[in-house]
Design an enzyme around this catalytic site. Structure first.
Site, mmCIF file in Angstrom:
data_model
loop_
_atom_site.group_PDB
_atom_site.id
_atom_site.type_symbol
_atom_site.label_atom_id
_atom_site.label_comp_id
_atom_site.label_asym_id
_atom_site.label_seq_id
_atom_site.Cartn_x
_atom_site.Cartn_y
_atom_site.Cartn_z
ATOM 1 N N HIS A 142 0.839 -1.214 0.000
ATOM 2 C CA HIS A 142 0.000 0.000 0.000
ATOM 3 C C HIS A 142 0.870 1.260 0.000
ATOM 4 O O HIS A 142 0.753 2.108 -0.883
ATOM 5 C CB HIS A 142 -0.917 -0.027 1.222
ATOM 6 C CG HIS A 142 -1.791 1.174 1.359
ATOM 7 N ND1 HIS A 142 -2.832 1.426 0.499
ATOM 8 C CD2 HIS A 142 -1.789 2.194 2.247
ATOM 9 C CE1 HIS A 142 -3.434 2.548 0.858
ATOM 10 N NE2 HIS A 142 -2.814 3.038 1.914
ATOM 11 N N ASP A 153 -4.566 -1.550 5.140
ATOM 12 C CA ASP A 153 -4.713 -1.200 3.731
ATOM 13 C C ASP A 153 -3.700 -1.999 2.920
ATOM 14 O O ASP A 153 -2.535 -2.127 3.317
ATOM 15 C CB ASP A 153 -4.481 0.294 3.514
ATOM 16 C CG ASP A 153 -5.560 1.142 4.175
ATOM 17 O OD1 ASP A 153 -6.664 0.618 4.399
ATOM 18 O OD2 ASP A 153 -5.283 2.319 4.479
ATOM 19 N N GLU A 187 -9.816 -4.869 4.611
ATOM 20 C CA GLU A 187 -10.422 -3.606 4.191
ATOM 21 C C GLU A 187 -11.347 -3.853 2.994
ATOM 22 O O GLU A 187 -11.195 -4.838 2.263
ATOM 23 C CB GLU A 187 -9.343 -2.599 3.802
ATOM 24 C CG GLU A 187 -8.531 -2.978 2.573
ATOM 25 C CD GLU A 187 -8.230 -1.791 1.679
ATOM 26 O OE1 GLU A 187 -9.171 -1.015 1.414
ATOM 27 O OE2 GLU A 187 -7.071 -1.660 1.247
ATOM 28 N N HIS A 235 -13.631 -0.955 7.031
ATOM 29 C CA HIS A 235 -13.110 0.148 6.229
ATOM 30 C C HIS A 235 -13.800 0.223 4.868
ATOM 31 O O HIS A 235 -13.165 0.186 3.814
ATOM 32 C CB HIS A 235 -11.595 -0.030 6.046
ATOM 33 C CG HIS A 235 -10.888 1.230 5.612
ATOM 34 N ND1 HIS A 235 -10.886 1.663 4.310
ATOM 35 C CD2 HIS A 235 -10.160 2.136 6.303
ATOM 36 C CE1 HIS A 235 -10.189 2.778 4.205
ATOM 37 N NE2 HIS A 235 -9.731 3.090 5.407
#
Length: 525
Positions: free
Chosen positions: A75, A96, A121, A334
């Site tokens: 990420h 993430d 996520e 998320h």
């Protein structure tokens, strides 16, 4: 502030960058927004003293029961997914992640760890992105067209990840097209510090950047320079990368207020914008004005484009990660409620595992199977596998020459032994001889006998039965077969005919016939 006094585990790049990000966050919250109940600079320093850095794929045993392992998340620099095992139960927490490699980072990857729960996520739960090359080409064309007409291009980015990705893209294009006369800037401060750490932790980047590192560090930008506020009103075209990426505060919002009324300018939003931010209002609204805050509205005449270069996994990437690590359960976080519900149904339908999408603050109870670890005796395994392989080869027969030449790997086989429980010791499955020695007991051999009386006058040919048994059993390998008159032995199984005179019967009556079967416990089946 929360009272936690234990260790904090981070990757090495995260440990280096974290205090800078926290201090920047504190300054914005306290000095610009006037927050009072907030952490201090001293608290950041105290927190960083608790940090214990770890490498990717390194397994750390926090206690006898807890172990953790970090995996590359792709990420931003230092991003990692964590596999956490407590006793027999395990969780993967992704944070993430990005399943698509880009110009400066690789794609996320994890072992087939089969956790009880995967917490992932779901930012782009229903989005499947088009070709990255097409988006890059469209992005560069729009930027080039705007600056050639004398317009200014604002690209709101986050300091880590997208800033470096798009800077590399613009740098390469400017070099290729000989556009050195058009200035490109990034907002000084946080982005500049982040670039420094990308240079230091070059081993976290993708293979292309690692290969070119010896000749040139890709983060030493030739055409991109630091930006100062005094440059906002300079005449002519320019490109500016400014933080934050959602246009909700900071340099990017200040520049947007100045450039938005000019129709020659352009704003390109390359990442995700949370609902309520100025960036989100620009993307979802069609009106000519945008609400900056409750007291301020702004006329927007510049062009607004959304070209997603987000470093979050799309729906395809999320499904790919689930199939990669094979969890028993999935929990989505998320994301947006409706999109999470759609992805949840897709996971249940296509992968066939339970999936949960709880709201914030909800408690989820997830059943996990009870696992009892058992130490298996090597001697027992060897003996059982040998017997199993001999049985399989006997079933295939001698005509299969392949079995004699190639020993195929045994994927599963029944194992029978003695389960030994002892205080302060693991449960063990042992060979009977090992179990007796382990427990200090004497071995006993059990022999079973079964008698079947055949009534006089019943026509039964015992000899014929023995002949059929001999014909049936003689092809089997490793079978000890003894054939005598009215007597057959296979392994420990002994079949015989007992002919005796009954005391109660008259002398003229034929003798009673009894079939006697004897066997040891090993061949009880």
């Amino acid at each position: 502030m929360v009272g936690y006094d234990g260790p904090v585990y981070m990757t090495h790049p995260t440990k280096a960058i974290c205090p800078i990000l926290l201090e920047d966050f504190r300054k914005i919250a306290v000095e610009r927004k006037g927050e009072s109940n907030f952490f201090t600079s001293q608290m950041i320093k105290a927190c960083m003293k608790k940090v214990r850095p770890m490498n990717l794929h390194e397994t750390l045993h926090v206690t006898d029961e807890i172990e953790i392992k970090a995996y590359y998340a792709g990420h931003v620099l230092g991003a990692a997914m964590f596999y956490v095992k407590v006793g027999s139960e395990s969780v993967v927490y992704t944070g993430d992640y990005n399943m698509t490699p880009d110009r400066h980072l690789g794609s996320a990857w994890i072992d087939k760890v089969r956790p009880d729960l995967l917490i992932t996520e779901s930012t782009y739960a229903t989005t499947i992105r088009d070709s990255k090359r097409c988006r890059e080409r469209d992005f560069l064309k729009r930027v080039h067209d705007c600056v050639e007409k004398g317009g200014k291009v604002l690209i709101p980015v986050f300091a880590l990840g997208r800033a470096q990705e798009l800077c590399i893209l613009i740098e390469s294009y400017w070099e290729q097209m000989n556009l050195g006369h058009i200035p490109v800037y990034f907002s000084a401060g946080l982005v500049e510090k982040a670039n420094l750490y990308y240079k230091l932790f070059i081993n976290w980047t993708n293979q292309k950047i690692k290969r070119t590192f010896v000749k040139r560090n890709m983060f030493d930008f030739k055409h991109i320079k630091p930006f100062e506020r005094s440059m906002m009103d300079l005449p002519g075209g320019m490109v500016l990368f400014a933080t934050p990426g959602m246009l909700h505060a900071g340099m990017s919002l200040d520049v947007f207020k100045r450039w938005a009324p000019d129709e020659n300018n352009m704003v390109i939003i390359p990442g995700y914008c949370v609902v309520g931010t100025v960036g989100n209002k620009l993307l979802t609204g069609r009106q000519q004005t945008v609400e900056i805050d409750k007291r301020t509205t702004l006329e927007v005449r510049c062009q607004v484009k959304n070209l997603s270069f987000s470093a979050h996994a799309d729906a395809k990437g999320i499904m790919q990660l689930i199939k990669m690590c094979e969890p028993r359960n999935v929990l989505l976080v998320h994301g947006e409620k409706g999109k999470m519900a759609f992805l949840k149904q897709r996971i249940i339908r296509e992968i066939g595992i339970p999936c949960y999408d709880p709201p914030n603050g909800a408690t989820v109870c997830i059943p996990t199977p009870m696992q009892v670890p058992v130490d298996l005796s090597v001697k027992l395994v060897k003996r059982q596998l040998a017997a199993y392989c001999a049985q399989e080869e006997a079933i295939l027969g001698d005509s299969s020459q392949m079995v004699k030449r190639i020993r195929f790997p045994v994927e599963h086989a029944p194992v029978r032994g003695v389960l030994v429980f002892q205080e302060n010791s693991h449960i063990k499955l042992l060979d009977p001889s090992e179990a007796a020695a382990e427990l200090g007991k004497t071995s006993h051999k059990l022999k079973f006998v079964s008698r079947k009386r055949i009534a006089p006058g019943v026509d039964i040919n015992i000899r014929k039965i023995f002949e059929e048994l001999h014909l049936l059993l003689s092809p089997l390998e490793e079978v000890r077969l003894r054939d005598e008159d009215d007597h057959v032995t296979v392994r420990s199984v002994d079949i015989s005919l007992d002919v005796s005179s009954s005391s109660s019967s008259s002398s003229s009556s034929p003798p009673a016939r009894v079939v006697v079967v004897r066997w040891n416990y090993e061949d009880e089946e």
